[in-house]
Design a protein around this motif. Structure first.
Motif, mmCIF file in Angstrom:
data_model
loop_
_atom_site.group_PDB
_atom_site.id
_atom_site.type_symbol
_atom_site.label_atom_id
_atom_site.label_comp_id
_atom_site.label_asym_id
_atom_site.label_seq_id
_atom_site.Cartn_x
_atom_site.Cartn_y
_atom_site.Cartn_z
ATOM 1 N N THR A 41 0.967 -1.226 0.156
ATOM 2 C CA THR A 41 0.303 -0.035 0.158
ATOM 3 C C THR A 41 1.039 1.012 0.188
ATOM 4 O OG1 THR A 41 -1.717 -0.630 1.796
ATOM 5 C CG2 THR A 41 -1.653 1.142 1.288
ATOM 6 N N CYS A 57 -4.123 -2.919 6.379
ATOM 7 C CA CYS A 57 -3.987 -2.994 4.811
ATOM 8 C C CYS A 57 -5.273 -2.253 4.371
ATOM 9 C CB CYS A 57 -3.750 -4.565 4.692
ATOM 10 S SG CYS A 57 -3.702 -4.886 2.629
ATOM 11 N N PRO A 58 -5.403 -1.757 3.063
ATOM 12 C CA PRO A 58 -7.290 -1.987 2.555
ATOM 13 C C PRO A 58 -7.481 -3.367 1.987
ATOM 14 C CG PRO A 58 -5.415 -0.873 1.281
ATOM 15 C CD PRO A 58 -4.430 -1.524 2.428
ATOM 16 N N ARG A 59 -6.529 -3.843 1.686
ATOM 17 C CA ARG A 59 -7.290 -4.846 1.004
ATOM 18 C C ARG A 59 -7.436 -6.289 1.841
ATOM 19 N NH1 ARG A 59 -3.368 -6.790 -3.732
ATOM 20 N NH2 ARG A 59 -5.049 -7.615 -4.163
#
Length: 115
Positions: A41, A57-59
């Motif tokens: 990221t 983590c955005p995922r």
């Protein structure tokens, strides 16, 4: 209708868009964060901002750190505990028996008929 209105789709007071109208943007620094699943990221922070040690983590939602070779470990979730489980951690069986006997004695004293 080939032409159309030149102000269609704009609002009153809207002017040109550009750096001159909005002002200069603050200087930025770009940092990379890596999670245990290998996701990378790239985030932009202000130059005077304090950079956090970890970032979610955005995922996948795991914590991500700046070291790609050693990302932070996943947080361990504690299983749900009932109120009774917490009480059993604080009290032994002997303590529980003593408290129960005391409570039963109080109830028995209230139930005795008055003379």
């Amino acid at each position: 209708m080939a032409g159309g209105s030149p102000i269609r789709g704009s609002r009153i007071g809207a002017g040109r868009m550009g750096e001159a109208d909005r002002g200069e943007s603050a200087p930025r620094q770009r940092m990379m964060f890596f999670c245990a699943n290998g996701h990378a990221t790239r985030l932009a922070f202000s130059m005077d901002a304090e950079i956090p040690q970890t970032w979610d983590c955005p995922r996948c939602g795991l914590p991500a750190g700046q070291d790609q070779q050693a990302p932070p470990p996943a947080l361990r979730n504690e299983p749900y505990k009932s109120h009774l489980a917490y009480v059993k951690e604080r009290r032994t069986d002997a303590d529980g028996e003593a408290l129960l006997a005391e409570a039963l004695a109080k109830v028995a004293d209230r139930r005795t008929p008055l003379g």
